[in-house]
Design a protein around this motif. Structure first.
Motif, PDB file in Angstrom:
ATOM      1  N   VAL A 154       0.854  -1.185   0.000  1.00  0.00           N
ATOM      2  CA  VAL A 154       0.000   0.000   0.000  1.00  0.00           C
ATOM      3  C   VAL A 154       0.895   1.243   0.000  1.00  0.00           C
ATOM      4  CG1 VAL A 154      -1.713   1.322   1.293  1.00  0.00           C
ATOM      5  CG2 VAL A 154      -1.902  -1.164   1.173  1.00  0.00           C
ATOM      6  N   THR A 155       0.649   2.108  -0.960  1.00  0.00           N
ATOM      7  CA  THR A 155       1.447   3.329  -1.076  1.00  0.00           C
ATOM      8  C   THR A 155       0.735   4.551  -0.536  1.00  0.00           C
ATOM      9  OG1 THR A 155       0.600   3.692  -3.325  1.00  0.00           O
ATOM     10  CG2 THR A 155       2.656   2.448  -3.097  1.00  0.00           C
ATOM     11  N   ASP A 156      -0.613   4.500  -0.471  1.00  0.00           N
ATOM     12  CA  ASP A 156      -1.346   5.665   0.015  1.00  0.00           C
ATOM     13  C   ASP A 156      -2.697   5.201   0.557  1.00  0.00           C
ATOM     14  OD1 ASP A 156      -2.019   8.233   0.644  1.00  0.00           O
ATOM     15  OD2 ASP A 156      -2.622   8.789  -1.402  1.00  0.00           O
ATOM     16  N   HIS A 157      -3.124   5.834   1.648  1.00  0.00           N
ATOM     17  CA  HIS A 157      -4.417   5.547   2.272  1.00  0.00           C
ATOM     18  C   HIS A 157      -5.083   6.872   2.618  1.00  0.00           C
ATOM     19  CE1 HIS A 157      -6.820   4.055   6.010  1.00  0.00           C
ATOM     20  NE2 HIS A 157      -7.599   4.239   4.953  1.00  0.00           N
ATOM     21  N   VAL A 158      -6.249   7.085   2.052  1.00  0.00           N
ATOM     22  CA  VAL A 158      -6.998   8.317   2.276  1.00  0.00           C
ATOM     23  C   VAL A 158      -8.381   7.944   2.785  1.00  0.00           C
ATOM     24  CG1 VAL A 158      -7.952  10.398   1.235  1.00  0.00           C
ATOM     25  CG2 VAL A 158      -5.728   9.539   0.485  1.00  0.00           C
ATOM     26  N   TYR A 159      -8.782   8.578   3.884  1.00  0.00           N
ATOM     27  CA  TYR A 159     -10.140   8.420   4.402  1.00  0.00           C
ATOM     28  C   TYR A 159     -10.902   9.704   4.105  1.00  0.00           C
ATOM     29  CZ  TYR A 159     -14.069   8.130   7.623  1.00  0.00           C
ATOM     30  OH  TYR A 159     -15.332   8.138   8.159  1.00  0.00           O
ATOM     31  N   SER A 160     -12.022   9.574   3.398  1.00  0.00           N
ATOM     32  CA  SER A 160     -12.791  10.740   2.964  1.00  0.00           C
ATOM     33  C   SER A 160     -14.241  10.587   3.387  1.00  0.00           C
ATOM     34  CB  SER A 160     -12.712  10.920   1.445  1.00  0.00           C
ATOM     35  OG  SER A 160     -11.373  11.059   1.021  1.00  0.00           O
ATOM     36  N   GLU A 161     -14.919  11.736   3.457  1.00  0.00           N
ATOM     37  CA  GLU A 161     -16.342  11.780   3.752  1.00  0.00           C
ATOM     38  C   GLU A 161     -17.017  12.728   2.764  1.00  0.00           C
ATOM     39  OE1 GLU A 161     -17.039  12.821   7.790  1.00  0.00           O
ATOM     40  OE2 GLU A 161     -16.087  11.017   8.616  1.00  0.00           O
ATOM     41  N   GLY A 162     -18.255  12.376   2.434  1.00  0.00           N
ATOM     42  CA  GLY A 162     -18.996  13.180   1.462  1.00  0.00           C
ATOM     43  C   GLY A 162     -19.042  12.509   0.096  1.00  0.00           C
ATOM     44  N   ARG A 163     -20.138  12.738  -0.619  1.00  0.00           N
ATOM     45  CA  ARG A 163     -20.306  12.090  -1.920  1.00  0.00           C
ATOM     46  C   ARG A 163     -19.295  12.604  -2.939  1.00  0.00           C
ATOM     47  NH1 ARG A 163     -26.942  11.983  -2.591  1.00  0.00           N
ATOM     48  NH2 ARG A 163     -27.331  10.638  -0.765  1.00  0.00           N
ATOM     49  N   ARG A 164     -18.958  13.880  -2.880  1.00  0.00           N
ATOM     50  CA  ARG A 164     -18.017  14.432  -3.860  1.00  0.00           C
ATOM     51  C   ARG A 164     -16.620  13.847  -3.663  1.00  0.00           C
ATOM     52  NH1 ARG A 164     -19.498  20.944  -4.111  1.00  0.00           N
ATOM     53  NH2 ARG A 164     -21.655  20.681  -4.876  1.00  0.00           N
ATOM     54  N   ASN A 165     -16.255  13.593  -2.432  1.00  0.00           N
ATOM     55  CA  ASN A 165     -14.920  13.062  -2.161  1.00  0.00           C
ATOM     56  C   ASN A 165     -14.851  11.548  -2.332  1.00  0.00           C
ATOM     57  OD1 ASN A 165     -13.999  15.661  -1.478  1.00  0.00           O
ATOM     58  ND2 ASN A 165     -14.701  15.412   0.641  1.00  0.00           N
ATOM     59  N   CYS A 166     -15.994  10.887  -2.288  1.00  0.00           N
ATOM     60  CA  CYS A 166     -16.020   9.425  -2.382  1.00  0.00           C
ATOM     61  C   CYS A 166     -16.493   9.002  -3.777  1.00  0.00           C
ATOM     62  CB  CYS A 166     -16.922   8.838  -1.306  1.00  0.00           C
ATOM     63  SG  CYS A 166     -16.324   9.093   0.382  1.00  0.00           S
ATOM     64  N   THR A 167     -15.764   9.412  -4.783  1.00  0.00           N
ATOM     65  CA  THR A 167     -16.094   8.974  -6.149  1.00  0.00           C
ATOM     66  C   THR A 167     -15.805   7.488  -6.342  1.00  0.00           C
ATOM     67  OG1 THR A 167     -13.888   9.701  -6.859  1.00  0.00           O
ATOM     68  CG2 THR A 167     -15.705  11.258  -7.117  1.00  0.00           C
ATOM     69  N   TRP A 168     -14.891   6.942  -5.560  1.00  0.00           N
ATOM     70  CA  TRP A 168     -14.632   5.508  -5.549  1.00  0.00           C
ATOM     71  C   TRP A 168     -14.198   5.113  -4.145  1.00  0.00           C
ATOM     72  CZ3 TRP A 168      -9.919   3.077  -4.486  1.00  0.00           C
ATOM     73  CH2 TRP A 168      -8.818   3.919  -4.369  1.00  0.00           C
ATOM     74  N   SER A 169     -14.282   3.835  -3.845  1.00  0.00           N
ATOM     75  CA  SER A 169     -13.963   3.361  -2.511  1.00  0.00           C
ATOM     76  C   SER A 169     -13.347   1.972  -2.605  1.00  0.00           C
ATOM     77  CB  SER A 169     -15.215   3.328  -1.631  1.00  0.00           C
ATOM     78  OG  SER A 169     -14.920   2.803  -0.351  1.00  0.00           O
ATOM     79  N   SER A 170     -12.332   1.755  -1.800  1.00  0.00           N
ATOM     80  CA  SER A 170     -11.735   0.418  -1.746  1.00  0.00           C
ATOM     81  C   SER A 170     -12.653  -0.576  -1.057  1.00  0.00           C
ATOM     82  CB  SER A 170     -10.390   0.467  -1.011  1.00  0.00           C
ATOM     83  OG  SER A 170      -9.462   1.241  -1.725  1.00  0.00           O
ATOM     84  N   CYS A 171     -13.484  -0.086  -0.139  1.00  0.00           N
ATOM     85  CA  CYS A 171     -14.409  -0.947   0.590  1.00  0.00           C
ATOM     86  C   CYS A 171     -15.653  -0.138   0.925  1.00  0.00           C
ATOM     87  CB  CYS A 171     -13.750  -1.485   1.865  1.00  0.00           C
ATOM     88  SG  CYS A 171     -14.816  -2.564   2.847  1.00  0.00           S
TER      89      CYS A 171
END
Length: 278
Positions: free
Chosen positions: A114-131
């Motif tokens: 894993v090279t990067d891990h980002v936790y986001s909230e909101g529909r605009r920021n969550c255009t895709w999700s690992s899980c």
């Protein structure tokens, strides 16, 4: 005069004699009818004998038909539920299983980091999700993990660890998904545990992963050809078999065309027994 009277009396006695002789057979017949009626009454009062084997089999089949019809439902309740179950399984089991087969993952796990891990909230920021927990709703909170992977098998990497700075990665900074769809339902898919296992403090640690031979940029954390095939077969066979069996049994027992073809009596199970009023 006496002779004439004697002759008349003798003739009367002679005429009465046949009537007496004729009354004797009638008495005998009445006695025979009485004895016959008594025998019939005694026979009717006797307890019925034990049922024969054929009667037991017929009664068992009638009961089996009744309870089976009750379970299946005369209006095809089981068939309708099977159809709804199959429609429910299409987006949750059938479609992901087919997508997994099309992706053609390498069954041997390779080495990922894993090279990067980002936790986001909101529909605009969550255009895709690992899980994502839930495959039918949009993600409001998401974990986005990027990985590098090399086609070196993970068991070989464990035997001979390499320096991460000198490894030639086959694909870099690609999306890392928990499975093909990137979503699921608890307890099988728990995104919090997924992030704790691969992100946060575990960034930069080698771990096994599976890449798609059809789409090399697709990498997943879980893959099993046997489990995927088993779930696909069960989701296709069980609802369809229940639907076919329920429709076939009900048609065979209650369809007038089948009754005529099989020369069966059109009477149903309830009509074979007298009603409470009778």
């Amino acid at each position: 005069m006496r002779s004439n009277n004697d002759m008349r009396s003798s003739s009367s006695t002679l005429s009465a004699a046949p009537s007496l002789t004729m009354s004797k057979p009638s008495l005998n017949n009445s006695k025979a009818s009485l004895t016959h009626s008594r025998q019939s009454i005694t026979e009717s009062n006797k307890e019925p004998g034990p049922p024969t084997r054929e009667e037991k089999i017929a009664e068992f089949l009638d009961k089996a038909k009744f309870y089976t019809s009750l379970c299946l439902g005369k209006k095809g309740t089981t068939a309708i539920l099977s159809v709804f179950a199959f429609l429910f399984l299409i987006p949750f089991v059938v479609d992901p299983a087919i997508s997994t087969i099309v992706a053609d993952y390498d069954p041997v796990p390779v080495t990922c980091v894993v090279t990067d891990h980002v936790y986001s909230e909101g529909r605009r920021n969550c255009t895709w999700s690992s899980c994502r927990e839930g495959c039918t709703t949009e993600a409001i909170r998401c974990h986005q993990l990027l990985v590098n992977y090399t086609k070196i098998a993970y068991h070989e990497w464990q035997k001979q660890p390499r320096d991460l700075d000198n490894v030639e990665w086959d694909v870099m900074d690609t999306k890392f998904l928990v499975n093909t769809e990137g979503c699921g339902y608890p307890p099988r898919v728990n995104c919090t545990e997924f992030a704790k296992k691969y992100g946060y403090s575990h960034v930069g640690e080698p771990f096994p992963c599976y890449f798609s031979r059809a789409y090399p940029e697709m990498v997943v954390a879980r893959y099993s050809w046997d489990d995927n095939l088993k779930h696909l077969i069960l989701s296709l066979i069980i609802p369809n078999v229940l639907f076919a069996v329920s429709i076939g049994v009900l048609s065979y027992w209650y369809c007038p065309c089948c009754d005529k073809a099989c020369h069966k009596s059109p009477r149903v199970y309830a009509e074979k027994y007298p009603t409470k009023e009778k």
